[in-house]
Design an enzyme around this catalytic site. Structure first.
Site, PDB file in Angstrom:
ATOM      1  N   ASN A  12      57.611 -36.696 -26.714  1.00 25.28           N
ATOM      2  CA  ASN A  12      58.121 -35.777 -27.737  1.00 25.28           C
ATOM      3  C   ASN A  12      56.926 -34.996 -28.273  1.00 25.28           C
ATOM      4  OD1 ASN A  12      59.179 -34.493 -29.955  1.00 25.28           O
ATOM      5  ND2 ASN A  12      59.446 -36.358 -31.174  1.00 25.28           N
ATOM      6  N   TRP A  13      56.821 -33.727 -27.841  1.00 21.62           N
ATOM      7  CA  TRP A  13      55.652 -32.929 -28.227  1.00 21.62           C
ATOM      8  C   TRP A  13      55.761 -32.422 -29.669  1.00 21.62           C
ATOM      9  CZ3 TRP A  13      54.216 -29.181 -23.581  1.00 21.62           C
ATOM     10  CH2 TRP A  13      53.928 -29.960 -22.458  1.00 21.62           C
ATOM     11  N   SER A 214      54.077 -45.026 -32.484  1.00 19.04           N
ATOM     12  CA  SER A 214      52.661 -45.327 -32.244  1.00 19.04           C
ATOM     13  C   SER A 214      52.417 -46.093 -30.947  1.00 19.04           C
ATOM     14  CB  SER A 214      52.068 -46.077 -33.445  1.00 19.04           C
ATOM     15  OG  SER A 214      52.097 -45.251 -34.592  1.00 19.04           O
ATOM     16  N   GLY A 235      55.114 -39.915 -29.135  1.00 16.51           N
ATOM     17  CA  GLY A 235      54.792 -38.662 -29.825  1.00 16.51           C
ATOM     18  C   GLY A 235      53.350 -38.271 -29.545  1.00 16.51           C
ATOM     19  N   GLY A 236      52.439 -38.645 -30.458  1.00 20.25           N
ATOM     20  CA  GLY A 236      51.037 -38.210 -30.382  1.00 20.25           C
ATOM     21  C   GLY A 236      50.400 -38.378 -29.002  1.00 20.25           C
TER      22      GLY A 236
END
Ligand code: PEP
Length: 252
Positions: A12-13, A214, A235-236
């Site tokens: 998920n950018w 995370s 994500g990150g």
């Protein structure tokens, strides 16, 4: 991990990137995929909508799917700034994330909204990835399982099957914070989700349940080895080809 289910690693950018960044990142992943052949998890990239074209051309024929980060529940209409599930499908997507906690918080989306979006996605031929997860306050009150299974029952369209639904368990307090629940806690919630899926799907054993919050290369193997964890929503770490790839390798 439930061995019979092929793991899915989804990136998920969020609201990051440019066309050049997207081509570069997706191109690197496509190169790695081409070297790896079939011995790697299914990969999915969910860039911001304007970058879908760049990602689509960069992944070429490689086994990397495309997804949106949200869709409107209506087929079309006067909804400035929104995109429909059919538009995402037309742009080459096979998946769409719905009910991400950032959407629930920033746009006031509730379980009914998420259910309607998931249904619209299924009608348009997309697989919705329905996000559910408790806040820190809810976890500390010992309500994590109740909250998450309640969200599941209300957010997932009844009659969903393994072919048209994916669940992502994302504790809100673990997203973008570097904090991860204890492995036992992740396992407990995923087991509870698997059981609750029986209320909305005749296919509960085969629906993929992703963990998100995370996930990094250094914790991926232990999380992805748990029973009933069938992949990750990242994500990150999905914004760096090497990190995302290391997570994909940890899944297989
Ligand atoms: C997410 O945005 O869905 C997510 C899990 O983010 P992160 O991996 O950065 O915690």
């Amino acid at each position: 991990m439930t061995q019979s289910l092929r793991p899915l690693i989804a990136g998920n950018w969020k609201m990051f990137g440019t066309n050049a960044f997207a081509s570069d990142l997706a191109g690197s992943l496509a190169d790695k995929m081409s070297e790896a052949g079939n011995d790697v998890a299914d990969l999915l990239l969910c860039p911001p909508t304007p970058l879908l074209g760049a990602v689509r051309s960069s992944v070429g024929d490689e086994r990397i799917a495309l997804g949106g980060q949200d869709c409107h529940a209506a087929e079309q209409g006067a909804h400035t700034g929104d995109v429909s599930a059919a538009m995402l499908h037309d742009a080459g997507c096979a998946f769409v994330i719905v009910g991400h906690s950032e959407r629930r918080a920033d746009h006031g989306e509730n379980n009914a909204t998420v259910n309607a979006k998931a249904n619209a996605a299924q009608v348009a031929g997309l697989v919705p990835i329905v996000c559910i997860g408790e806040t820190l306050e809810e976890r500390e009150a010992g309500r994590a399982v109740d909250v998450v299974t309640g969200q599941l029952r209300s957010s997932v369209p009844k009659g969903s099957t393994a072919l048209n639904i994916i669940i992502a368990y994302e504790p809100v307090w673990a997203i973008g914070t570097g904090k991860v629940p204890a492995l036992d806690d992740i396992a407990k919630v995923h087991d509870a989700i698997r059981s609750a899926l029986n209320d909305v799907s005749g296919d509960a054993e085969s629906v993929r349940i992703l963990y998100g919050g995370s996930v990094k290369p250094n914790n991926a193997i232990e999380i992805l080895s748990l029973d009933n964890v069938n992949g990750a929503l990242v994500g990150g770490a999905s914004l760096k080809a090497d990190e995302f790839w290391a997570i994909a390798e940890a899944a297989f």
